[in-house]
Motif scaffolding. Structure first.
Motif, PDB file in Angstrom:
ATOM      1  N   THR A  11      -1.977   4.648  12.739  1.00 22.63           N
ATOM      2  CA  THR A  11      -2.676   5.902  12.455  1.00 22.63           C
ATOM      3  C   THR A  11      -2.316   6.984  13.473  1.00 22.63           C
ATOM      4  O   THR A  11      -2.905   8.062  13.464  1.00 22.63           O
ATOM      5  CB  THR A  11      -4.202   5.673  12.461  1.00 22.63           C
ATOM      6  N   THR A  12      -1.358   6.690  14.330  1.00 26.44           N
ATOM      7  CA  THR A  12      -0.943   7.669  15.330  1.00 26.44           C
ATOM      8  C   THR A  12       0.527   8.052  15.205  1.00 26.44           C
ATOM      9  O   THR A  12       0.907   9.148  15.627  1.00 26.44           O
ATOM     10  CB  THR A  12      -1.188   7.132  16.757  1.00 26.44           C
ATOM     11  N   ARG A  13       1.338   7.186  14.643  1.00 28.02           N
ATOM     12  CA  ARG A  13       2.760   7.485  14.554  1.00 28.02           C
ATOM     13  C   ARG A  13       3.039   8.373  13.343  1.00 28.02           C
ATOM     14  O   ARG A  13       2.487   8.137  12.256  1.00 28.02           O
ATOM     15  CB  ARG A  13       3.567   6.184  14.455  1.00 28.02           C
ATOM     16  N   LYS A  14       3.888   9.359  13.485  1.00 31.80           N
ATOM     17  CA  LYS A  14       4.224  10.258  12.392  1.00 31.80           C
ATOM     18  C   LYS A  14       4.941   9.512  11.278  1.00 31.80           C
ATOM     19  O   LYS A  14       5.738   8.608  11.525  1.00 31.80           O
ATOM     20  CB  LYS A  14       5.107  11.401  12.897  1.00 31.80           C
ATOM     21  N   ASN A  15       4.638   9.898  10.040  1.00 34.19           N
ATOM     22  CA  ASN A  15       5.300   9.379   8.848  1.00 34.19           C
ATOM     23  C   ASN A  15       5.117   7.869   8.680  1.00 34.19           C
ATOM     24  O   ASN A  15       5.944   7.207   8.052  1.00 34.19           O
ATOM     25  CB  ASN A  15       6.802   9.703   8.879  1.00 34.19           C
ATOM     26  N   SER A  16       4.045   7.318   9.249  1.00 32.74           N
ATOM     27  CA  SER A  16       3.841   5.878   9.142  1.00 32.74           C
ATOM     28  C   SER A  16       3.610   5.444   7.692  1.00 32.74           C
ATOM     29  O   SER A  16       4.020   4.358   7.284  1.00 32.74           O
ATOM     30  CB  SER A  16       2.667   5.434  10.019  1.00 32.74           C
ATOM     31  N   GLY A  17       2.968   6.299   6.894  1.00 37.28           N
ATOM     32  CA  GLY A  17       2.746   5.968   5.497  1.00 37.28           C
ATOM     33  C   GLY A  17       4.044   5.866   4.723  1.00 37.28           C
ATOM     34  O   GLY A  17       4.269   4.903   3.979  1.00 37.28           O
ATOM     35  N   ALA A  18       4.925   6.846   4.904  1.00 30.20           N
ATOM     36  CA  ALA A  18       6.219   6.839   4.213  1.00 30.20           C
ATOM     37  C   ALA A  18       7.067   5.665   4.673  1.00 30.20           C
ATOM     38  O   ALA A  18       7.753   5.015   3.865  1.00 30.20           O
ATOM     39  CB  ALA A  18       6.943   8.152   4.470  1.00 30.20           C
ATOM     40  N   ASP A  30       4.655  -4.102  -4.610  1.00 29.32           N
ATOM     41  CA  ASP A  30       4.281  -2.931  -5.397  1.00 29.32           C
ATOM     42  C   ASP A  30       3.157  -2.119  -4.764  1.00 29.32           C
ATOM     43  O   ASP A  30       3.208  -0.890  -4.743  1.00 29.32           O
ATOM     44  CB  ASP A  30       3.848  -3.373  -6.795  1.00 29.32           C
ATOM     45  N   LYS A  31       2.117  -2.814  -4.277  1.00 31.46           N
ATOM     46  CA  LYS A  31       0.937  -2.154  -3.731  1.00 31.46           C
ATOM     47  C   LYS A  31       0.511  -2.872  -2.451  1.00 31.46           C
ATOM     48  O   LYS A  31       0.962  -3.974  -2.166  1.00 31.46           O
ATOM     49  CB  LYS A  31      -0.238  -2.198  -4.728  1.00 31.46           C
ATOM     50  N   ALA A  32      -0.423  -2.238  -1.706  1.00 36.35           N
ATOM     51  CA  ALA A  32      -0.891  -2.874  -0.473  1.00 36.35           C
ATOM     52  C   ALA A  32      -2.325  -2.465  -0.159  1.00 36.35           C
ATOM     53  O   ALA A  32      -2.733  -1.327  -0.421  1.00 36.35           O
ATOM     54  CB  ALA A  32       0.016  -2.520   0.705  1.00 36.35           C
ATOM     55  N   ILE A  33      -3.061  -3.409   0.401  1.00 36.55           N
ATOM     56  CA  ILE A  33      -4.372  -3.151   0.993  1.00 36.55           C
ATOM     57  C   ILE A  33      -4.125  -3.001   2.490  1.00 36.55           C
ATOM     58  O   ILE A  33      -3.639  -3.926   3.143  1.00 36.55           O
ATOM     59  CB  ILE A  33      -5.357  -4.297   0.726  1.00 36.55           C
ATOM     60  N   VAL A  34      -4.453  -1.819   3.022  1.00 37.55           N
ATOM     61  CA  VAL A  34      -3.982  -1.428   4.349  1.00 37.55           C
ATOM     62  C   VAL A  34      -5.141  -1.281   5.327  1.00 37.55           C
ATOM     63  O   VAL A  34      -6.181  -0.701   5.001  1.00 37.55           O
ATOM     64  CB  VAL A  34      -3.216  -0.090   4.271  1.00 37.55           C
ATOM     65  N   CYS A  35      -4.943  -1.777   6.543  1.00 37.75           N
ATOM     66  CA  CYS A  35      -5.893  -1.538   7.633  1.00 37.75           C
ATOM     67  C   CYS A  35      -5.120  -0.998   8.836  1.00 37.75           C
ATOM     68  O   CYS A  35      -3.901  -1.124   8.910  1.00 37.75           O
ATOM     69  CB  CYS A  35      -6.649  -2.815   8.016  1.00 37.75           C
ATOM     70  N   GLY A  36      -5.827  -0.374   9.750  1.00 39.53           N
ATOM     71  CA  GLY A  36      -5.174   0.156  10.933  1.00 39.53           C
ATOM     72  C   GLY A  36      -4.958  -0.917  11.978  1.00 39.53           C
ATOM     73  O   GLY A  36      -5.413  -2.055  11.827  1.00 39.53           O
ATOM     74  N   TRP A  37      -4.244  -0.567  13.047  1.00 34.54           N
ATOM     75  CA  TRP A  37      -4.172  -1.513  14.172  1.00 34.54           C
ATOM     76  C   TRP A  37      -4.637  -0.863  15.467  1.00 34.54           C
ATOM     77  O   TRP A  37      -5.284  -1.505  16.293  1.00 34.54           O
ATOM     78  CB  TRP A  37      -2.785  -2.142  14.311  1.00 34.54           C
ATOM     79  N   GLU A  38      -4.376   0.429  15.659  1.00 35.09           N
ATOM     80  CA  GLU A  38      -4.889   1.083  16.866  1.00 35.09           C
ATOM     81  C   GLU A  38      -6.418   1.039  16.907  1.00 35.09           C
ATOM     82  O   GLU A  38      -7.029   0.934  17.971  1.00 35.09           O
ATOM     83  CB  GLU A  38      -4.425   2.540  16.934  1.00 35.09           C
ATOM     84  N   ASN A  50     -10.164   5.708  11.463  1.00 33.38           N
ATOM     85  CA  ASN A  50     -10.504   5.408  10.077  1.00 33.38           C
ATOM     86  C   ASN A  50     -10.233   6.613   9.177  1.00 33.38           C
ATOM     87  O   ASN A  50      -9.728   6.470   8.056  1.00 33.38           O
ATOM     88  CB  ASN A  50     -11.973   4.985   9.977  1.00 33.38           C
ATOM     89  N   LYS A  51     -10.558   7.792   9.650  1.00 32.01           N
ATOM     90  CA  LYS A  51     -10.314   9.002   8.852  1.00 32.01           C
ATOM     91  C   LYS A  51      -8.811   9.219   8.633  1.00 32.01           C
ATOM     92  O   LYS A  51      -8.380   9.619   7.540  1.00 32.01           O
ATOM     93  CB  LYS A  51     -10.920  10.222   9.552  1.00 32.01           C
ATOM     94  N   ARG A  52      -8.025   8.951   9.683  1.00 31.71           N
ATOM     95  CA  ARG A  52      -6.568   9.116   9.540  1.00 31.71           C
ATOM     96  C   ARG A  52      -6.009   8.123   8.524  1.00 31.71           C
ATOM     97  O   ARG A  52      -5.147   8.468   7.704  1.00 31.71           O
ATOM     98  CB  ARG A  52      -5.889   8.921  10.888  1.00 31.71           C
ATOM     99  N   LEU A  53      -6.511   6.888   8.577  1.00 29.90           N
ATOM    100  CA  LEU A  53      -6.044   5.880   7.624  1.00 29.90           C
ATOM    101  C   LEU A  53      -6.470   6.253   6.210  1.00 29.90           C
ATOM    102  O   LEU A  53      -5.697   6.089   5.261  1.00 29.90           O
ATOM    103  CB  LEU A  53      -6.595   4.502   7.999  1.00 29.90           C
ATOM    104  N   ALA A  54      -7.691   6.759   6.069  1.00 34.54           N
ATOM    105  CA  ALA A  54      -8.169   7.187   4.751  1.00 34.54           C
ATOM    106  C   ALA A  54      -7.254   8.260   4.174  1.00 34.54           C
ATOM    107  O   ALA A  54      -6.938   8.240   2.972  1.00 34.54           O
ATOM    108  CB  ALA A  54      -9.603   7.701   4.856  1.00 34.54           C
ATOM    109  N   LYS A  55      -6.808   9.178   5.007  1.00 31.19           N
ATOM    110  CA  LYS A  55      -5.917  10.248   4.547  1.00 31.19           C
ATOM    111  C   LYS A  55      -4.581   9.678   4.080  1.00 31.19           C
ATOM    112  O   LYS A  55      -4.051  10.093   3.037  1.00 31.19           O
ATOM    113  CB  LYS A  55      -5.694  11.263   5.661  1.00 31.19           C
TER     114      LYS A  55
END
Length: 248
Positions: A11-18, A30-38, A50-55
């Motif tokens: 949730t801190t590194r740029k472009n982590s979603g992509a 195909d899909k993923a259930i995602v949680c943060g690590w920081e 949590n808000k960053r991960l939600a975004k």
């Protein structure tokens, strides 16, 4: 459809979603259930992570759904945060790591969150298989205390406590078990002995820029000598029901 139900995303590194989506594509996920690590290490500002991960999940809602993490030591604040994560941030459940967070699940705050999750029909995934505070049997006790709450053994006992994890899942109809981190024998026995509707797939990819773990753990499930109908449940059908996802 293949759903990896145990993926960590920065949730801190740029472009982590992509970056995550590119690794999923390479691995045939195909899909993923995602949680943060920081967030596991950020007791005082978990809500921001949590808000960053939600975004990230909202921006990729066709492929990603999120699990929030709260810290039990924060008491009522953690319960309020959990309610916010369900009602406003769109999370599908929670990830709890008692060993890394240094918290016991036998805590009034955990009990309140279990009741909240029962109310909203959202599951809680636990890191299990690590003594002294992340054992499958401990999560099994919690399952008996809150039979209306769905709990997930996120590692199926890992390498050494897989028999314990299987027994916990056998004794509690509200416990799900994940094929993630175990050896082939443990995974095979899980498929033979646990209700086929309560087995799911995950890799525990850490969001570290190396997607080889996803491919490795997917290959382990590919190689299990099980019926294709069961593999389809493990790879996606069970997860869709567990997380109440209809639009995927």
């Amino acid at each position: 459809m293949i759903i990896d139900t145990h993926i960590h995303c920065s949730t801190t590194r740029k472009n982590s979603g992509a970056e995550l989506l590119s690794f999923l594509d390479e691995s045939g996920i195909d899909k993923a259930i995602v949680c943060g690590w920081e967030v596991l290490l950020k007791r005082d500002d978990s809500i921001e992570h949590n808000k960053r991960l939600a975004k990230i999940c909202q921006e990729n809602s066709g492929r990603l759904a999120g699990l929030a993490t709260v810290h039990l030591v924060n008491g009522k604040k953690a319960v309020d945060e959990a309610q916010f994560c369900i009602e406003q941030a769109g999370f599908r459940g929670f990830k709890v790591h008692p060993w890394m967070q240094g918290e016991s699940i036998f805590d009034e705050t955990m009990y309140a969150i279990c009741q909240l999750c029962a109310q909203y029909n959202t599951p809680i995934m636990f890191h299990d298989g690590t003594p002294p505070c992340s054992m499958s049997s401990q999560i099994g006790l919690l399952a008996k205390m809150f039979p209306e709450t769905k709990l997930i053994l996120g590692h199926g006992g890992i390498l050494h406590f897989w028999e314990e994890a299987i027994e916990v899942a056998r004794q509690n109809s509200n416990v799900y078990i994940m094929l993630c981190g175990g050896h082939p024998l443990a995974m095979q026995k899980t498929c033979e002995q646990v209700d086929s509707d309560r087995i799911i797939f995950g890799t525990d990819y850490l969001g570290d820029g190396n997607g080889s773990l996803i491919k490795y753990r997917k290959k382990m499930v590919d190689n299990l000598p099980i019926e294709n109908s069961l593999r389809e449940k493990i790879y996606g059908k069970n997860a869709l029901k567990l997380y109440n996802i209809n639009h995927w």
